[in-house]
Motif scaffolding. Sequence first.
Motif, short mmCIF file in Angstrom:
data_model
loop_
_atom_site.label_atom_id
_atom_site.label_comp_id
_atom_site.label_asym_id
_atom_site.label_seq_id
_atom_site.Cartn_x
_atom_site.Cartn_y
_atom_site.Cartn_z
N SER A 247 1.11 1.05 -6.00
CA SER A 247 2.00 0.76 -7.12
C SER A 247 1.26 0.81 -8.45
O SER A 247 1.76 1.36 -9.44
N ASP A 248 0.06 0.25 -8.47
CA ASP A 248 -0.72 0.28 -9.71
C ASP A 248 -1.13 1.72 -10.06
O ASP A 248 -1.16 2.09 -11.24
N ARG B 218 9.55 -5.16 -13.05
CA ARG B 218 8.19 -5.47 -13.53
C ARG B 218 7.79 -4.41 -14.56
O ARG B 218 7.98 -3.22 -14.32
N ALA C 14 7.76 -9.12 -3.91
CA ALA C 14 7.45 -8.35 -2.71
C ALA C 14 8.01 -9.03 -1.47
O ALA C 14 8.16 -10.25 -1.42
N ARG D 228 5.41 -4.01 -6.35
CA ARG D 228 4.04 -3.65 -5.94
C ARG D 228 3.95 -3.50 -4.42
O ARG D 228 3.02 -3.99 -3.78
N GLU D 229 4.91 -2.78 -3.86
CA GLU D 229 4.90 -2.49 -2.42
C GLU D 229 5.32 -1.03 -2.18
O GLU D 229 6.04 -0.71 -1.26
N PRO E 149 -0.71 -5.27 2.30
CA PRO E 149 -0.36 -5.73 0.95
C PRO E 149 -1.26 -5.14 -0.13
O PRO E 149 -0.77 -4.77 -1.21
N ASP E 150 -2.55 -5.00 0.17
CA ASP E 150 -3.45 -4.40 -0.82
C ASP E 150 -3.19 -2.91 -0.99
O ASP E 150 -3.29 -2.36 -2.10
N THR F 125 -0.25 -1.32 -0.60
CA THR F 125 0.98 -1.08 -1.37
C THR F 125 0.80 -1.50 -2.84
O THR F 125 1.34 -0.84 -3.74
N ALA F 126 0.03 -2.56 -3.07
CA ALA F 126 -0.21 -2.98 -4.46
C ALA F 126 -1.02 -1.93 -5.20
O ALA F 126 -0.72 -1.59 -6.36
N GLU F 127 -2.05 -1.37 -4.54
CA GLU F 127 -2.87 -0.35 -5.19
C GLU F 127 -2.07 0.93 -5.42
O GLU F 127 -2.22 1.59 -6.47
#
Length: 979
Positions: A167-168, A295, A379, A203-204, A160-161, A163-165
Amino acid sequence: MPRIESTAARLAKLGFADGARAATLVRQSGTELDDLLKGLVAVADPDLALASLTRLAEREPTVLDTLRADEDLQARVLAVLGVSAALGEHLVRHPEQLGLLAVPELGDARAELLRAVGAEPEEDEPRASEPDSLVRLRVAYRGRLLHLAARDLTGQIGLPDVTAELSDLAGAALEAALAIARAEVDAGDVRLAVVGMGKQGARELNYISDVDVIFVAEPREGADETAALRGATRLAQAMMRACTATTPEGALWEVDAGLRPEGRAGPLVRTLGSHLAYYRRWAKTWEFQALLKARPVAGDLALGAAYVEAVNEFVWSAATRDHFVEDVQAMRRRVESHVRAEGERQIKLGPGGLRDIEFAVQLLQLVHGRLDPLLRRKATLPALAALSRGGYVGREDSRGLAEAYTFLRQVEHLLQLHRLRRTHILPSDPGDLRRLGRALGMHADPVGEFTARWRRHAREARRLHEKLFYRPLLQAVARLPESESRLSTTAAAARLEALGYVDPNGALRHIAALTTGVSRRAAIQRTLLPVMLGWFADAPDPDAGLLGFRQVSDKLGATPWYLRLLRDETAVAARMARMLGTSRYATGLLLNAPDAVGLLGSDEGLSPRPPDALLKEASAAVSRHGTDMESAVAAVRALRRRELFRTAVADISGLMSIEHVGVALSSLNDVTIQAALDVAIGKVEVERRAELPTRFAVIAMGRLGGMESSYASDADVMFVHSPVPGATEREATDAAYAVANELRRLLALPAPDPPLLIDPDLRPEGRQGPLVRTLASYRAYYARWSSPWEAQALLRARFSAGDAALGAEFISVIDQLRYPPDGLPDDVVREIRRIKARMEAERLPRGADPALHTKLGPGGLSDVEWVAQLLQLRCADQHPALRTTRTLEALRAAEAEDLLTSADAAVLAEAWRFASRVRDAVMLVKGRPGDSLPADVRERRLIARMLGYPPDGSEDFLDDYRRVTRRARQVVHRVFYDS
């Protein structure tokens, strides 16, 4: 050389796939690497890591000392080099970025990428004028990617971290690309928001993926809207180019705006009001499913947030929209088509792939998120967890799906990291599989262990995908283990309604009746129903399917083989669900002969049986009942019921053309008449205590004669007899009447199966004439009294049952009449045309729409058949190929003899087939006959579905019928009336 060979052997033993090449690389590096070998052999691909490391050391000799001095840095660098050839290449080009891997955390990505392109994050109008800004953006972006991959591959952060990173980071790159675009384009006074969609919005994101976006623009106060939109469009296009342009450092990724209103055909940029107007009026359910993940990611974030807030209203009310069920079913079919089209090694779209999991989760969110705000997560994993906490998915199922999803995403990332290419295909090369397995911590047997684990997760994901939407429905009404979820009956009803069940509460009662209890039968039903409910949902009438399944199960549930067959033979259960949810006619047949379920196992089992074999079986059934005549005919009718079921299911399954259905039904009716005739003759002989004093034959007429019987057809026949030598005509006629009447009585007896009504009204003089005539009487009547319509009716006459020699004699008698030697005089042609026109005017039922009447309407069956019959009456004497009782064969013969053009013949044949299929479909679907397309929209939709149209294809079905019959009517006017 001996030293190199011994080094090669040692390296191969340590885990290098190609020990000799590894030894050569070590020798060529000129550096002692023994103190790094422990780290090298621990990575996913030691050979790849060594190759990249030696190239990096050539470029930057201090690298090895740096790695020796910092074990954490060494682990990160080697982990990346052992998985990603592309990032290894990047490090070789930019060894200065090695220092990034020594830093546990990096600063704000957005600020860094903006600075890389010459802009500052705090500026209202950042400028990025340097010509190499695209290159520097890519270098900075990949540096961040390198840092993230190092932490990912060494297990410092979870999926999860990651894919979030990712995306960011993509959002930061979009912002930097927008800064470049502003430096390039004078956009004017406009606000532009970039809204992330798909994985970017949720965010994935993957390591390499298209980035889905939607653009929203608003003119600033006082600005012209049209000019502002033009400027915003230029700005959006320039931003997309900044991401996709090829440079010495490659491209970032594709920016895909295809999820915008109207897709690629719509404007790239719209105002917020324009977006909302489209969603209110035109959007389909899948578009709201896509908006679930929207988003704001770049540009004017306040405008983007306003957009997301506004569209959320549509997302969470989508389940209440008209056609939601049809849209859901269409989405499910798209997923299934991908599953069939893609190979099993496709981990995204293949069976048990990521799309299976994502689709099921999103669909559950749409159905239940309307009433439960806790489900409104973007997500997949958080949404799945929320579904589990809310009781919509069992905890064990949720855990299984989450594990499968996590594994597949990790594999997807490893595949993409290798070359930094967008791919979802598992390799078949053992070396590539070895790298994947070792990257996931499998060292003993990386290829075997990885393959087994992947297949296990794929099977589990596919199984859970199939049961996820349906299994909790059982839990709402049945006593199941405490570990299962507790879906409320309200939520279960909502889910059933979303699947297309019109009476969800009734469906829940059926489910409860089937599954409640501790019996073995209830336990097997609890295993079967999660999948069966989905198959019913795919059928035209899910409610009828579930009801029929309950009724059949009530009759056969105690029979050991029944549920075992459905549980163990998937094809049987799937075909049964389709049949029950499509045809009330076939369901009724099955309810009265439930053991016919056994016919559903294979296509071969649904092939029509040869008439000789059927007649042999019917004769044996008659013999077994001896003098009990009614029981003997009941056995024959039971055989007919089973064969009707066989044909109906083959028809529903698309295994038979309409022409073959007509032949199968007509042959079955011939066999039934012959077997019943044998019984009738036997009874008359018993009563007379003597053999029948006359030969007796049944002549098929109408659709039976044309081998074109439908499920609703009566048996149009004529009876002919011929006294045997020594018998008086009165004695023979009395016996023949007794046989004919007994035959009609036996076949009309009340029974649970469809009757075969004998209709003798096409005989000479119709109902006013004698029921039975001698052959000599027929000959005399036709020679003196016959009218044109009788000659036309006789075109369908053929022998059906009884004395075959007598039947052949009768056919010889009528051939001169139906195939007149000199064709038809003009006055007879005019009379036939007058009769047809009168029939069209008088026989159409009151209130019927002529355009939708399959038999008597323009371009319908009657039109086509009269064209074929007029050609036969006029030309069969000179063209023997026209001497057939079948309509389509007559048309084919007329085309072959140049009596019809190929185009006209094709138009007429298409109309005949279409109208015939509709008539049969009406009977199959409704369980009662009908000659018109139903006026009721729901009934018409069910018939359209049975004929292969999609759930929303009812109007297409109507349009197609009108088009086909209109074209046929044009041919009829030209060929029948004007020729």
